[in-house]
Design a protein around this motif. Sequence first.
Motif, PDB file in Angstrom:
ATOM      1  N   ILE A  22      76.896   0.637  93.230  1.00  0.00           N
ATOM      2  CA  ILE A  22      77.196   0.112  93.969  1.00  0.00           C
ATOM      3  C   ILE A  22      78.409  -0.392  93.988  1.00  0.00           C
ATOM      4  CG2 ILE A  22      77.307  -2.070  95.849  1.00  0.00           C
ATOM      5  CD1 ILE A  22      74.503  -2.087  94.784  1.00  0.00           C
ATOM      6  N   PRO A  23      79.869  -0.248  95.095  1.00  0.00           N
ATOM      7  CA  PRO A  23      81.137  -0.798  94.692  1.00  0.00           C
ATOM      8  C   PRO A  23      81.227  -1.927  94.502  1.00  0.00           C
ATOM      9  CG  PRO A  23      81.382  -0.459  96.593  1.00  0.00           C
ATOM     10  CD  PRO A  23      79.947   0.390  96.345  1.00  0.00           C
ATOM     11  N   ARG A  24      82.536  -2.495  93.636  1.00  0.00           N
ATOM     12  CA  ARG A  24      82.641  -3.415  93.049  1.00  0.00           C
ATOM     13  C   ARG A  24      82.880  -4.695  94.044  1.00  0.00           C
ATOM     14  NH1 ARG A  24      83.325  -0.010  88.531  1.00  0.00           N
ATOM     15  NH2 ARG A  24      82.047  -0.865  87.262  1.00  0.00           N
ATOM     16  N   GLN A  25      83.289  -4.394  95.160  1.00  0.00           N
ATOM     17  CA  GLN A  25      83.723  -5.185  95.926  1.00  0.00           C
ATOM     18  C   GLN A  25      83.670  -4.425  98.058  1.00  0.00           C
ATOM     19  OE1 GLN A  25      84.572  -8.121  96.471  1.00  0.00           O
ATOM     20  NE2 GLN A  25      84.310  -8.793  94.237  1.00  0.00           N
ATOM     21  N   PRO A  26      83.469  -4.553  98.833  1.00  0.00           N
ATOM     22  CA  PRO A  26      83.823  -4.631  99.902  1.00  0.00           C
ATOM     23  C   PRO A  26      85.268  -3.411 100.705  1.00  0.00           C
ATOM     24  CG  PRO A  26      83.225  -6.633 100.385  1.00  0.00           C
ATOM     25  CD  PRO A  26      83.806  -6.637  98.797  1.00  0.00           C
ATOM     26  N   GLN A  59      77.117 -14.738 103.736  1.00  0.00           N
ATOM     27  CA  GLN A  59      76.679 -15.285 102.388  1.00  0.00           C
ATOM     28  C   GLN A  59      75.222 -14.621 102.762  1.00  0.00           C
ATOM     29  OE1 GLN A  59      77.226 -19.443 104.442  1.00  0.00           O
ATOM     30  NE2 GLN A  59      78.703 -19.274 101.916  1.00  0.00           N
ATOM     31  N   PHE A  60      75.040 -14.081 100.534  1.00  0.00           N
ATOM     32  CA  PHE A  60      73.599 -13.331 100.678  1.00  0.00           C
ATOM     33  C   PHE A  60      73.588 -13.993  99.169  1.00  0.00           C
ATOM     34  CE2 PHE A  60      75.242 -10.245  97.577  1.00  0.00           C
ATOM     35  CZ  PHE A  60      76.841 -10.178  97.999  1.00  0.00           C
ATOM     36  N   LEU A  61      71.877 -13.217  98.748  1.00  0.00           N
ATOM     37  CA  LEU A  61      71.205 -13.824  97.012  1.00  0.00           C
ATOM     38  C   LEU A  61      71.656 -12.133  97.055  1.00  0.00           C
ATOM     39  CD1 LEU A  61      69.427 -15.648  95.531  1.00  0.00           C
ATOM     40  CD2 LEU A  61      68.101 -14.726  96.108  1.00  0.00           C
ATOM     41  N   HIS A  63      69.626 -10.539  94.966  1.00  0.00           N
ATOM     42  CA  HIS A  63      67.900 -11.087  94.635  1.00  0.00           C
ATOM     43  C   HIS A  63      67.886  -9.519  93.583  1.00  0.00           C
ATOM     44  CE1 HIS A  63      67.589  -7.151  97.559  1.00  0.00           C
ATOM     45  NE2 HIS A  63      66.210  -7.259  96.735  1.00  0.00           N
ATOM     46  N   GLU A  64      68.410  -8.587  93.320  1.00  0.00           N
ATOM     47  CA  GLU A  64      68.146  -7.850  92.116  1.00  0.00           C
ATOM     48  C   GLU A  64      69.070  -8.662  90.387  1.00  0.00           C
ATOM     49  OE1 GLU A  64      66.168  -4.098  93.651  1.00  0.00           O
ATOM     50  OE2 GLU A  64      67.256  -4.304  91.773  1.00  0.00           O
ATOM     51  N   ALA A  65      69.563  -9.600  90.399  1.00  0.00           N
ATOM     52  CA  ALA A  65      70.391 -10.276  89.616  1.00  0.00           C
ATOM     53  C   ALA A  65      69.227 -11.624  89.332  1.00  0.00           C
ATOM     54  CB  ALA A  65      71.291 -10.468  89.848  1.00  0.00           C
ATOM     55  N   VAL A  66      68.314 -12.562  90.022  1.00  0.00           N
ATOM     56  CA  VAL A  66      67.892 -13.316  89.943  1.00  0.00           C
ATOM     57  C   VAL A  66      67.125 -13.305  88.605  1.00  0.00           C
ATOM     58  CG1 VAL A  66      65.863 -15.293  90.382  1.00  0.00           C
ATOM     59  CG2 VAL A  66      68.180 -14.084  92.870  1.00  0.00           C
ATOM     60  N   SER A  92      80.801 -11.900  89.832  1.00  0.00           N
ATOM     61  CA  SER A  92      79.681 -12.109  88.894  1.00  0.00           C
ATOM     62  C   SER A  92      78.541 -12.462  89.328  1.00  0.00           C
ATOM     63  CB  SER A  92      79.896 -11.947  87.371  1.00  0.00           C
ATOM     64  OG  SER A  92      77.880 -12.114  87.067  1.00  0.00           O
ATOM     65  N   PRO A  93      77.216 -11.722  89.659  1.00  0.00           N
ATOM     66  CA  PRO A  93      76.135 -11.758  90.013  1.00  0.00           C
ATOM     67  C   PRO A  93      75.385 -12.616  89.385  1.00  0.00           C
ATOM     68  CG  PRO A  93      76.203  -9.695  90.432  1.00  0.00           C
ATOM     69  CD  PRO A  93      77.556  -9.801  89.361  1.00  0.00           C
ATOM     70  N   HIS A  94      75.751 -12.600  88.459  1.00  0.00           N
ATOM     71  CA  HIS A  94      74.717 -13.623  87.342  1.00  0.00           C
ATOM     72  C   HIS A  94      75.605 -14.956  87.267  1.00  0.00           C
ATOM     73  CE1 HIS A  94      74.092  -9.387  86.290  1.00  0.00           C
ATOM     74  NE2 HIS A  94      73.181 -10.017  86.351  1.00  0.00           N
ATOM     75  N   GLY A 100      76.591 -14.311  96.617  1.00  0.00           N
ATOM     76  CA  GLY A 100      77.176 -13.489  97.276  1.00  0.00           C
ATOM     77  C   GLY A 100      77.773 -13.776  98.036  1.00  0.00           C
ATOM     78  N   LEU A 101      78.969 -13.251  98.390  1.00  0.00           N
ATOM     79  CA  LEU A 101      80.042 -13.468  99.210  1.00  0.00           C
ATOM     80  C   LEU A 101      81.086 -12.023  99.746  1.00  0.00           C
ATOM     81  CD1 LEU A 101      81.224 -16.016 101.798  1.00  0.00           C
ATOM     82  CD2 LEU A 101      83.139 -15.821  99.868  1.00  0.00           C
ATOM     83  N   SER A 102      80.733 -12.377 100.582  1.00  0.00           N
ATOM     84  CA  SER A 102      81.264 -10.568 101.403  1.00  0.00           C
ATOM     85  C   SER A 102      81.650 -10.244 102.034  1.00  0.00           C
ATOM     86  CB  SER A 102      80.616  -8.695 101.175  1.00  0.00           C
ATOM     87  OG  SER A 102      80.097  -8.786  99.675  1.00  0.00           O
ATOM     88  N   ALA A 123      80.943  -1.600 102.509  1.00  0.00           N
ATOM     89  CA  ALA A 123      79.867  -3.174 101.928  1.00  0.00           C
ATOM     90  C   ALA A 123      80.049  -2.681 100.106  1.00  0.00           C
ATOM     91  CB  ALA A 123      78.808  -3.652 102.812  1.00  0.00           C
ATOM     92  N   ASP A 124      79.659  -3.615  99.974  1.00  0.00           N
ATOM     93  CA  ASP A 124      78.926  -3.399  98.443  1.00  0.00           C
ATOM     94  C   ASP A 124      78.167  -4.151  98.312  1.00  0.00           C
ATOM     95  OD1 ASP A 124      80.735  -6.776  97.084  1.00  0.00           O
ATOM     96  OD2 ASP A 124      79.753  -6.052  99.134  1.00  0.00           O
ATOM     97  N   LEU A 125      76.383  -3.693  99.086  1.00  0.00           N
ATOM     98  CA  LEU A 125      75.202  -4.238  98.825  1.00  0.00           C
ATOM     99  C   LEU A 125      74.604  -4.021  98.629  1.00  0.00           C
ATOM    100  CD1 LEU A 125      76.358  -6.874 102.254  1.00  0.00           C
ATOM    101  CD2 LEU A 125      76.115  -7.558  99.990  1.00  0.00           C
ATOM    102  N   LEU A 126      73.280  -4.071  98.363  1.00  0.00           N
ATOM    103  CA  LEU A 126      71.625  -3.152  98.425  1.00  0.00           C
ATOM    104  C   LEU A 126      71.390  -3.476  99.362  1.00  0.00           C
ATOM    105  CD1 LEU A 126      70.360  -2.600  95.345  1.00  0.00           C
ATOM    106  CD2 LEU A 126      69.571  -4.161  94.950  1.00  0.00           C
ATOM    107  N   ASP A 127      70.756  -2.395  99.413  1.00  0.00           N
ATOM    108  CA  ASP A 127      69.429  -2.259 100.366  1.00  0.00           C
ATOM    109  C   ASP A 127      68.689  -2.952 100.664  1.00  0.00           C
ATOM    110  OD1 ASP A 127      66.967  -0.380 101.678  1.00  0.00           O
ATOM    111  OD2 ASP A 127      68.633  -0.653 102.841  1.00  0.00           O
ATOM    112  N   GLY A 128      68.364  -4.309 101.202  1.00  0.00           N
ATOM    113  CA  GLY A 128      67.613  -5.173 101.460  1.00  0.00           C
ATOM    114  C   GLY A 128      67.749  -6.741 100.969  1.00  0.00           C
ATOM    115  N   THR A 129      69.357  -6.837 100.779  1.00  0.00           N
ATOM    116  CA  THR A 129      69.549  -7.782 100.136  1.00  0.00           C
ATOM    117  C   THR A 129      69.662  -9.094 101.500  1.00  0.00           C
ATOM    118  OG1 THR A 129      71.573  -6.995  98.851  1.00  0.00           O
ATOM    119  CG2 THR A 129      71.867  -8.830  99.993  1.00  0.00           C
ATOM    120  N   PRO A 130      69.137 -10.066 101.176  1.00  0.00           N
ATOM    121  CA  PRO A 130      68.388 -11.071 101.925  1.00  0.00           C
ATOM    122  C   PRO A 130      70.140 -11.601 101.892  1.00  0.00           C
ATOM    123  CG  PRO A 130      67.369 -11.552  99.514  1.00  0.00           C
ATOM    124  CD  PRO A 130      68.012 -10.269  99.673  1.00  0.00           C
TER     125      PRO A 130
END
Length: 228
Positions: A22-26, A59-61, A63-66, A92-94, A100-102, A123-130
């Motif tokens: 995934i790219p690191r920014q949009p 604005q998103f979570l 979710h795979e870094a929580v 950083s996601p951590h 997150g904010l894209s 986008a720079d977002l994983l499939d399923g991102t809330p």
Amino acid sequence: MNAHTITPIARVRSPYTQKFGIPRQPQLVPAAWTDIVLEADFPPECVRGLQHFGCIWVQFLFHEAVAEGWSPTVRPPRLGGKTKMGVFATRSPHRPNHLGLSLLTLERIGSENGRVVLHCGGADLLDGTPVFDIKPYLPFVEARAGAAAGFAPAAPPCLPVIWTPQAEPPPEPVRALIEQSLAQDPRPAYHRNPDRLYAARIAGWEIRFYVRNRSVLVESAKLMPAIQ
Ligand code: SAM
């Protein structure tokens, strides 16, 4: 400190089913189509007028870094993965709440099975991102030309992507998506072994590649069976 409960209003549908690649920014991978699918609770009137804006904040979570927690300092990839920066000085996601904010290009607004779908680009977002919130981008107040940009003054350099003779490129638009994604050099900053074969899964294709002499060499591209 009081805890607050917030509920996703939408989910991301993207060609990235794993974080690697995934790219690191949009906007770094314009070919990365991304849909924001609103939950059924949010009828079309919730986006009335949004079609008149060219970009939206999402604005998103992460979710795979929580489950990976957070840390007061992180090592930004663009600093080579060696220099520690305060987590609030990075994207950083951590981070404590993994928010997150894209800023995404809003291409068009559609609907599917009665749900609103925002079709976005790059986008720079994983499939399923809330997704927790969507807002229109307001250039008059948010486009701050000349603002100091710290250690991230410009997009990271892109690498040329070369298809080796044994690699059969996929059809468009997947080929452009893969080339633009690999050009971002998705390898972790802390290990860049020229002899290591990497595998990324993008838009259902498994891509195996090396990075040598500042070029990405694609060894193979295989359409994977859809996960049932
Ligand atoms: N533009 C956003 C921001 O600044 O908050 C995200 C920047 S962050 C560096 C982008 C990276 O987050 C992607 O390259 C990917 O590795 C990771 N990522 C994207 N969606 C994620 C998710 N749902 N959970 C965990 N990590 C995610």
